[in-house]
Design a protein around this motif. Structure first.
Motif, PDB file in Angstrom:
ATOM      1  N   TYR A   1      -9.697  11.078  -9.035  1.00 35.22           N
ATOM      2  CA  TYR A   1      -8.336  10.853  -8.589  1.00 35.22           C
ATOM      3  C   TYR A   1      -8.121  11.597  -7.270  1.00 35.22           C
ATOM      4  O   TYR A   1      -8.447  12.768  -7.155  1.00 35.22           O
ATOM      5  N   LYS A   2      -7.582  10.883  -6.256  1.00 33.51           N
ATOM      6  CA  LYS A   2      -7.400  11.496  -4.937  1.00 33.51           C
ATOM      7  C   LYS A   2      -5.939  11.924  -4.803  1.00 33.51           C
ATOM      8  O   LYS A   2      -5.044  11.084  -4.800  1.00 33.51           O
ATOM      9  N   ASN A   3      -5.746  13.230  -4.725  1.00 24.24           N
ATOM     10  CA  ASN A   3      -4.387  13.780  -4.764  1.00 24.24           C
ATOM     11  C   ASN A   3      -4.041  14.445  -3.424  1.00 24.24           C
ATOM     12  O   ASN A   3      -4.609  15.478  -3.082  1.00 24.24           O
ATOM     13  N   ILE A   4      -3.126  13.818  -2.679  1.00 22.97           N
ATOM     14  CA  ILE A   4      -2.725  14.395  -1.387  1.00 22.97           C
ATOM     15  C   ILE A   4      -1.778  15.563  -1.635  1.00 22.97           C
ATOM     16  O   ILE A   4      -0.783  15.424  -2.360  1.00 22.97           O
TER      17      ILE A   4
ATOM     18  N   ASP B   1      -2.594  19.205   5.584  1.00 24.88           N
ATOM     19  CA  ASP B   1      -2.159  20.107   6.663  1.00 24.88           C
ATOM     20  C   ASP B   1      -3.303  20.980   7.163  1.00 24.88           C
ATOM     21  O   ASP B   1      -3.363  21.332   8.336  1.00 24.88           O
ATOM     22  N   ARG B   2      -4.203  21.332   6.248  1.00 14.96           N
ATOM     23  CA  ARG B   2      -5.362  22.143   6.651  1.00 14.96           C
ATOM     24  C   ARG B   2      -6.326  21.303   7.494  1.00 14.96           C
ATOM     25  O   ARG B   2      -6.923  21.804   8.453  1.00 14.96           O
TER      26      ARG B   2
ATOM     27  N   GLU C   1      -3.694   8.019   4.302  1.00 15.05           N
ATOM     28  CA  GLU C   1      -2.802   9.184   4.199  1.00 15.05           C
ATOM     29  C   GLU C   1      -3.367  10.374   4.973  1.00 15.05           C
ATOM     30  O   GLU C   1      -2.618  11.257   5.382  1.00 15.05           O
ATOM     31  N   ILE C   2      -4.685  10.417   5.115  1.00 20.73           N
ATOM     32  CA  ILE C   2      -5.277  11.507   5.894  1.00 20.73           C
ATOM     33  C   ILE C   2      -5.225  11.154   7.384  1.00 20.73           C
ATOM     34  O   ILE C   2      -4.783  11.953   8.206  1.00 20.73           O
ATOM     35  N   VAL C   3      -5.664   9.930   7.706  1.00 18.88           N
ATOM     36  CA  VAL C   3      -5.731   9.525   9.117  1.00 18.88           C
ATOM     37  C   VAL C   3      -4.365   9.660   9.782  1.00 18.88           C
ATOM     38  O   VAL C   3      -4.247  10.170  10.894  1.00 18.88           O
TER      39      VAL C   3
ATOM     40  N   MET D   1      -8.093   0.852   9.294  1.00 11.88           N
ATOM     41  CA  MET D   1      -7.336   1.668  10.256  1.00 11.88           C
ATOM     42  C   MET D   1      -6.720   0.825  11.372  1.00 11.88           C
ATOM     43  O   MET D   1      -6.254   1.371  12.376  1.00 11.88           O
ATOM     44  N   GLN D   2      -6.713  -0.498  11.205  1.00  8.18           N
ATOM     45  CA  GLN D   2      -6.205  -1.379  12.266  1.00  8.18           C
ATOM     46  C   GLN D   2      -4.803  -1.034  12.735  1.00  8.18           C
ATOM     47  O   GLN D   2      -4.459  -1.164  13.898  1.00  8.18           O
ATOM     48  N   HIS D   3      -3.947  -0.589  11.792  1.00  6.00           N
ATOM     49  CA  HIS D   3      -2.550  -0.336  12.168  1.00  6.00           C
ATOM     50  C   HIS D   3      -2.386   0.937  13.000  1.00  6.00           C
ATOM     51  O   HIS D   3      -1.301   1.202  13.500  1.00  6.00           O
ATOM     52  N   PHE D   4      -3.451   1.708  13.161  1.00  7.49           N
ATOM     53  CA  PHE D   4      -3.368   2.859  14.062  1.00  7.49           C
ATOM     54  C   PHE D   4      -3.750   2.411  15.464  1.00  7.49           C
ATOM     55  O   PHE D   4      -4.725   1.699  15.645  1.00  7.49           O
ATOM     56  N   LYS D   5      -2.971   2.868  16.458  1.00  8.55           N
ATOM     57  CA  LYS D   5      -3.157   2.360  17.820  1.00  8.55           C
ATOM     58  C   LYS D   5      -4.414   2.850  18.530  1.00  8.55           C
ATOM     59  O   LYS D   5      -4.918   2.183  19.407  1.00  8.55           O
TER      60      LYS D   5
END
Ligand SMILES: *Cc1c(COP(=O)(O)O)cnc(C)c1O
Length: 355
Positions: free
Chosen positions: A349-352, A10-11, A42-44, A66-70
């Motif tokens: 470890y990447k923690n969202i 969110d930041r 998860e960030i994009v 990132m292909q699935h992003f338009k």
């Protein structure tokens, strides 16, 4: 889970919105640069509804992710000839300075029945990528504009990366002049006149951005709320977007200077130490293999970083009020170098975190 990076999406989104609005005041759109966080989905996905115009990365692997992003995708690092097929497939736009590469992109685009858009890079003094002289610029634009499946959509420049040259009215003014010449050769207006990276943001605040610049490629400003070269701290932006947390595995009182004959450390450097008497030293389970040799900044400002080796970070907790004990977690904000390294380390470890 330790060691880990807490990612405050969110930041990051807040910072993105802030910069989109700031750029708008100069009719500038943004390419969000995703390389510092390895284009983590998860960030994009939290950023795509912020009116950003392009997703940009230096690595084709990340654009593929990132292909699935338009949104249109931009390849930032000059293409490798050995990758032209993937580049035409996964990047809508690429940054270029070599006509031989542009010819190969054209061949790949013909084969895939696509049009590949290119931005031609001009070096206005930082001495990393880009065409340095006017004649070459003109001849590259002329030839590229005649290739059947290449469309020249822009010009751009990059500053403050290698040479540390600060963007200003003069060097970005040169880019604007080039843009005008290129437009007269092409006979149509350029979609993108890309005036650099986060180091160009200060020109907006100081009302010094040349009018024709209409795009910036922004990474650091979004992910860290600032910019290193100009020491910019963006008002209202978060700097604690990515927070490293590591665990204490030893606390002992020891002298401040090693005992015995001193040779080279594990990285071939001669270490030097100041006599400060006995210190309460803590060891954290994280090291250079994770954050490289880059700066990290303890959130508890009483903590001093003494140094690190491959897998250990040694800190001085002598003057801390907090009664730290084994198993406690210590947190740090990051600089650009440590963020890049940590996000790339498979041991972190990447923690969202959603607030
Ligand atoms: C990395 C990169 C950027 C982003 O730079 P920041 O300083 O993180 O904003 C922009 N353009 C190019 C060509 C890059 O390689």
């Amino acid at each position: 889970m330790n060691p880990r990076i807490d990612i405050y999406v969110d930041r990051i989104k807040h910072n993105t919105r802030l910069l989109v609005e700031k750029a708008k005041t100069c009719n500038i759109n943004l390419a969000v640069v995703t390389k510092s966080f390895c284009a983590m989905s998860e960030i994009v996905e939290t950023l795509i509804d912020t009116e950003i115009k392009y997703l940009a990365d230096s690595r084709i692997e990340n654009l593929k992710k990132m292909q699935h992003f338009k949104l249109e995708k931009m390849l930032l690092r000059l293409p490798m000839i050995s990758q032209v097929n993937e580049i035409v497939q996964f990047a809508d736009i690429s940054l270029n300075s070599e006509i031989v590469t542009i010819r190969e992109l054209n061949k790949a685009a013909i084969e895939q029945k696509r049009t590949h858009k290119i931005i031609i890079m001009q070096d206005v003094g930082d001495l990393r990528e880009g065409i340095f002289n006017d004649e070459e610029m003109i001849s590259v634009v002329r030839e590229a504009s005649e290739l059947s499946n290449i469309k020249v959509v822009g010009v751009g420049t990059n500053l403050s990366c290698f040479g540390g040259v600060i963007p200003d009215k003069e060097n970005l003014g040169e880019l604007v002049e080039t843009a005008k010449k290129v437009e007269s050769i092409l006979g149509y207006p350029l979609e993108i006149i890309s005036g650099g990276n986060s180091s160009s943001l200060y020109l907006i605040d100081e009302f010094k951005m040349p009018k024709k610049i209409n795009n910036l490629r922004i990474g650091e400003g979004i992910v860290l709320g600032g910019e290193t070269t100009c020491g910019l701290q963006i008002e209202g932006a978060y700097i604690d977007t990515f927070v490293l947390t590591a665990e204490i595995i030893e606390i002992k009182q020891k002298p401040s200077v090693p005992i015995g004959k001193i040779g080279l450390d594990a990285f071939g450097n001669v270490p030097s130490f100041k006599e400060k008497g006995n210190l309460i030293r803590a060891i954290l389970a994280v090291g250079k293999q994770d954050f490289g040799a880059y700066d990290i900044f303890p959130i508890d400002t009483e903590i001093k970083v003494l140094g690190s080796s491959s897998d250990h970070l040694i800190i001085d907790i002598t003057s801390c009020e907090e009664p730290y004990k084994i198993g406690d977690e210590i947190s740090f904000t990051l600089g650009y170098g440590s963020l890049l390294a940590l996000m790339t380390s498979e041991y972190i470890y990447k923690n969202i975190v959603c607030e």
